[in-house]
Design a protein around this motif. Structure first.
Motif, PDB file in Angstrom:
ATOM      1  N   ASP A 163       3.376   7.192  -2.190  1.00  0.00           N
ATOM      2  CA  ASP A 163       2.908   6.331  -3.216  1.00  0.00           C
ATOM      3  C   ASP A 163       3.475   4.997  -2.749  1.00  0.00           C
ATOM      4  O   ASP A 163       2.768   4.014  -3.234  1.00  0.00           O
ATOM      5  CB  ASP A 163       3.881   6.645  -4.379  1.00  0.00           C
ATOM      6  CG  ASP A 163       5.461   6.817  -4.227  1.00  0.00           C
ATOM      7  OD1 ASP A 163       5.851   7.452  -2.778  1.00  0.00           O
ATOM      8  OD2 ASP A 163       6.379   6.230  -4.779  1.00  0.00           O
ATOM      9  N   ILE A 164       4.290   5.096  -1.817  1.00  0.00           N
ATOM     10  CA  ILE A 164       4.510   3.512  -1.420  1.00  0.00           C
ATOM     11  C   ILE A 164       3.233   2.971  -0.459  1.00  0.00           C
ATOM     12  O   ILE A 164       2.902   1.759  -0.437  1.00  0.00           O
ATOM     13  CB  ILE A 164       5.855   3.429  -0.530  1.00  0.00           C
ATOM     14  CG1 ILE A 164       7.021   3.656  -1.496  1.00  0.00           C
ATOM     15  CG2 ILE A 164       6.136   2.150   0.129  1.00  0.00           C
ATOM     16  CD1 ILE A 164       8.388   3.591  -0.910  1.00  0.00           C
ATOM     17  N   ALA A 165       2.651   3.743   0.192  1.00  0.00           N
ATOM     18  CA  ALA A 165       1.610   3.588   1.144  1.00  0.00           C
ATOM     19  C   ALA A 165       0.419   2.855   0.213  1.00  0.00           C
ATOM     20  O   ALA A 165      -0.237   2.159   0.595  1.00  0.00           O
ATOM     21  CB  ALA A 165       1.034   4.682   1.743  1.00  0.00           C
ATOM     22  N   ALA A 166       0.239   3.559  -1.000  1.00  0.00           N
ATOM     23  CA  ALA A 166      -0.645   3.076  -1.851  1.00  0.00           C
ATOM     24  C   ALA A 166      -0.304   1.641  -2.667  1.00  0.00           C
ATOM     25  O   ALA A 166      -1.314   1.229  -3.466  1.00  0.00           O
ATOM     26  CB  ALA A 166      -0.917   4.142  -2.854  1.00  0.00           C
ATOM     27  N   GLU A 167       0.756   1.279  -2.718  1.00  0.00           N
ATOM     28  CA  GLU A 167       1.427   0.108  -3.395  1.00  0.00           C
ATOM     29  C   GLU A 167       0.799  -1.356  -2.625  1.00  0.00           C
ATOM     30  O   GLU A 167       0.625  -1.226  -1.582  1.00  0.00           O
ATOM     31  CB  GLU A 167       2.628  -0.052  -3.479  1.00  0.00           C
ATOM     32  CG  GLU A 167       3.420   1.095  -4.506  1.00  0.00           C
ATOM     33  CD  GLU A 167       4.661   0.774  -4.604  1.00  0.00           C
ATOM     34  OE1 GLU A 167       5.193  -0.393  -4.458  1.00  0.00           O
ATOM     35  OE2 GLU A 167       5.311   1.770  -5.131  1.00  0.00           O
ATOM     36  N   PRO A 168       0.677  -2.359  -3.240  1.00  0.00           N
ATOM     37  CA  PRO A 168       0.334  -3.520  -2.708  1.00  0.00           C
ATOM     38  C   PRO A 168       1.437  -3.862  -1.620  1.00  0.00           C
ATOM     39  O   PRO A 168       2.503  -3.766  -2.127  1.00  0.00           O
ATOM     40  CB  PRO A 168       0.262  -4.466  -3.929  1.00  0.00           C
ATOM     41  CG  PRO A 168       0.108  -3.592  -5.499  1.00  0.00           C
ATOM     42  CD  PRO A 168       0.588  -2.422  -5.068  1.00  0.00           C
ATOM     43  N   ALA A 169       0.671  -4.448  -0.758  1.00  0.00           N
ATOM     44  CA  ALA A 169       1.766  -5.063   0.423  1.00  0.00           C
ATOM     45  C   ALA A 169       2.356  -6.383  -0.029  1.00  0.00           C
ATOM     46  O   ALA A 169       1.754  -7.173  -1.107  1.00  0.00           O
ATOM     47  CB  ALA A 169       0.677  -5.461   1.493  1.00  0.00           C
ATOM     48  N   PRO A 170       3.344  -6.581   0.262  1.00  0.00           N
ATOM     49  CA  PRO A 170       4.014  -7.915  -0.039  1.00  0.00           C
ATOM     50  C   PRO A 170       3.123  -9.159   0.354  1.00  0.00           C
ATOM     51  O   PRO A 170       2.511  -9.178   1.524  1.00  0.00           O
ATOM     52  CB  PRO A 170       5.429  -7.991   0.565  1.00  0.00           C
ATOM     53  CG  PRO A 170       5.074  -7.093   1.485  1.00  0.00           C
ATOM     54  CD  PRO A 170       4.230  -5.903   1.300  1.00  0.00           C
ATOM     55  N   GLU A 171       3.216 -10.282  -0.655  1.00  0.00           N
ATOM     56  CA  GLU A 171       2.596 -11.486  -0.308  1.00  0.00           C
ATOM     57  C   GLU A 171       3.180 -12.185   0.830  1.00  0.00           C
ATOM     58  O   GLU A 171       4.435 -12.113   0.908  1.00  0.00           O
ATOM     59  CB  GLU A 171       2.073 -12.162  -1.468  1.00  0.00           C
ATOM     60  CG  GLU A 171       1.291 -11.515  -2.727  1.00  0.00           C
ATOM     61  CD  GLU A 171       1.179 -12.505  -3.693  1.00  0.00           C
ATOM     62  OE1 GLU A 171       1.343 -13.616  -3.760  1.00  0.00           O
ATOM     63  OE2 GLU A 171       0.647 -11.779  -4.780  1.00  0.00           O
ATOM     64  N   LYS A 172       2.391 -12.888   1.577  1.00  0.00           N
ATOM     65  CA  LYS A 172       2.855 -13.905   2.532  1.00  0.00           C
ATOM     66  C   LYS A 172       3.755 -13.029   3.533  1.00  0.00           C
ATOM     67  O   LYS A 172       4.947 -13.883   4.181  1.00  0.00           O
ATOM     68  CB  LYS A 172       3.577 -15.090   1.956  1.00  0.00           C
ATOM     69  CG  LYS A 172       2.843 -15.829   1.079  1.00  0.00           C
ATOM     70  CD  LYS A 172       3.530 -17.194   0.614  1.00  0.00           C
ATOM     71  CE  LYS A 172       2.688 -17.961  -0.717  1.00  0.00           C
ATOM     72  NZ  LYS A 172       3.287 -19.093  -1.184  1.00  0.00           N
TER      73      LYS A 172
END
Length: 580
Positions: A163-172
């Motif tokens: 589920d974490i792999a599918a979450e948006p990556a942190p910006e910047k």
């Protein structure tokens, strides 16, 4: 531009670290990462049949290239299957990054379906094993894992819930530079001067070399010539040090041959170069010993040391050679060269008597013919057990060939998976899997991987229908063999059923032609050779103190048999011995 998810960011970082393949078996918790690989043209997903194969293949690729490689397993049983291959990679100092995907993060610790704790499970076979529990840990945690694997030459494991792999990556997210290669390590002047004094004071010096002499062949030869030293080697040092070596006295250890044992015991000073040789009872306890290794943690853990030198072997020798006085007395060297040649003359007859008529085929003969017919730059992957013996005795290194196996971990079934990783590094290079029937059968499903990717691996199967090394261990321990017999199919027919080239050899006169045909075949091939199960030569005296496995027995050479072209080298080296 669409926003990246964590899986995409993960794959991008692997690509920046030089990873070109991700070996594994797909599964639900891995789906975001596999999909990210699908959409990234710089990396390929290599679908194997068993995750153990994935880890072995990644380890073999890393050993051949010296670069970071990667494998992956889905949650629970999927990544658990990686563990044996990761143990092997870690003990072989192969830089491998393993992705252990995990159950949903909200369910960890609650006994969820397929729940394990991979961040705990892999700690013993890795330098770094951590769980990503929040997207903001990326990419720093993965970067840290990569730097552990590369910097310490071993395995790192990252556990990533699906589920974490599918979450948006942190910006910047910070785009940090990655460490992708190791520096050389030079000892301090005080240690080099101390080692030089020890060498100058010793009348007889022996060098014993391991895999840490990779890339240092020229320096070892120059040094041995300067101090008139015989040069022995461990199994993992064979490919780096045996060829073009006028000081060669063979190999020590349970599979040893020649005069290496005598040379290490009859010297005044034994210098261990880049070896963590595990069988300490083969090492002397009554001579001075110095050890050079780039890994400080291995210094002195096998034997008492008079001097420990932390440094890369090549750099150490480059500093040392100008500081030692050249020796003129070569009587010890010449005596060891003569002992070595005499020892090989005595055992070479073991496979030369009527080998062209002996049925079942002598495995020694198979290895000798294979050595002659294989390419000069072939890669040999070697199953643990009797195949180790035949490779150690018969495969001739030349500076271009590679010989890899589970030489530190000692796992069965490693040869075929390692051949997969080796072949992916160069589809034009000849890769030969020296497989035993027991090892091949254990992970036989991944022969289908050769067919699926049309990998031109040649499997040379030493088929004696037994677990030969285990039978030897039982015999040495005074036990009747039990549970070691294999009831095998016609493996050549199995290969043909899979869509590969397959041929069965039952007579010696069929051997050379079958190997030549397999080598000419453009795709995967298997040569199933029915070999003599009794090819376990034992010395005339067997002590009750002998023990199983690869520990030392009271006898220093347990296996006896031919030595192939090594006898020619020993004979040629005798030309350097002055005649009285």
């Amino acid at each position: 531009m669409a926003k990246q998810n964590v899986a995409e960011q993960f794959v991008d970082i692997l690509v920046r670290a030089g990873v070109r393949r991700l070996y594994g078996v797909v599964g639900d918790s891995l789906n975001p990462v596999v999909d990210a690989v699908r959409r990234n043209s710089a990396i390929d997903w290599i679908h194997v049949r068993h995750e153990e194969t994935a880890a072995f293949a990644a380890g073999a690729e890393a050993q051949l290239t010296g670069k970071l490689t990667a494998c992956a397993g889905s949650c629970g049983p999927g990544n658990l299957h990686l563990i044996n291959g990761l143990y092997d990679a870690h003990r072989s100092m192969a830089p491998v990054l393993a992705l252990a995907s995990h159950i949903p993060s909200s369910e960890i610790g609650l006994g969820y379906f397929q729940e394990t704790h991979p961040d705990r499970l892999f700690t013993e076979c890795s330098h770094y094993s951590e769980l990503i529990s929040h997207p903001k840990q990326m990419p720093r945690l993965l970067q840290t894992a990569i730097q552990h694997a590369v910097g310490q030459s071993g395995v790192s494991v990252v556990a990533l819930p699906g589920d974490i792999a599918a979450e948006p990556a942190p910006e910047k997210a910070a785009r940090s530079a990655l460490v992708t290669s190791r520096p050389t390590v030079r000892p301090g002047d005080a240690e080099i001067d101390a080692l030089a004094r020890m060498i100058d004071e010793a009348g007889r010096v022996t060098l014993f070399c391991g895999s840490g002499t990779a890339g240092a062949h020229a320096e070892v030869m120059e040094f041995a010539g300067r101090i008139k030293s015989p040069v022995g080697h461990a199994l993992r040092g064979k490919e780096w040090i045996q060829y073009d070596n006028p000081y060669d006295v063979g190999m020590s250890g349970l599979l040893g041959y020649g005069a290496a044992y005598e040379a290490t015991h009859e010297c005044d000073l034994l210098l261990l170069l880049g070896t963590d040789f595990p069988y300490n009872a083969f090492l002397p306890d009554d001579v001075r010993i110095a050890q050079v290794d780039v890994r400080p943690e291995v210094l002195g853990r096998r034997s008492r040391l008079d001097l420990a030198v932390w440094g890369d072997v090549r750099e150490t020798l480059r500093c040392l050679i100008p500081r030692v006085r050249e020796k003129t007395d070569r009587r010890f060297l010449d005596r060891m060269l003569k002992k070595h040649a005499d020892a090989l003359e005595g055992v070479v007859k073991a496979y030369t008597r009527k080998v062209d008529k002996h049925i079942p085929v002598h495995p020694e003969y198979v290895a000798a013919v294979l050595d002659e017919l294989a390419d000069d730059d072939a890669v040999f992957t070697v199953d643990t057990g009797m195949c180790n013996v035949w490779a150690a005795r018969y495969i001739s290194p030349n500076g271009r060939r590679r010989i890899i196996g589970s030489f530190s971990h000692g796992s069965m079934a490693n040869a075929l998976p390692m051949a997969i990783g080796a072949q992916f590094t160069d589809m034009r290079r000849q890769v030969v899997s020296m497989s035993g029937d027991g090892g091949f059968a254990m992970l036989m499903g991944d022969f289908l991987t050769l067919v699926q990717y049309d990998l031109p691996v040649k499997v040379v199967l030493f088929n004696n229908s037994s677990l030969g090394m285990v039978e030897l261990e039982m015999l040495v321990a005074g036990l009747p063999s039990y549970g070691t017999t294999n009831v095998n199919p016609d493996f050549a027919a199995v290969a043909r059923a899979c869509g590969a080239h397959g041929v069965r050899v039952e007579k010696p006169k069929q051997l050379a032609g079958a190997l030549k045909d397999a080598f000419r075949h453009k795709g995967p091939a298997l040569v199933d050779i029915v070999t003599d199960p009794n090819a376990l030569s034992i010395p005339p005296k067997i002590s009750a103190e002998m023990v199983t496995g690869f520990a030392l027995s009271a006898s220093k050479i347990v296996l006896d048999g031919g030595v192939g072209r090594m006898l020619q080298l020993a004979r040629s080296n005798l030309r350097n011995v002055p005649r009285p």
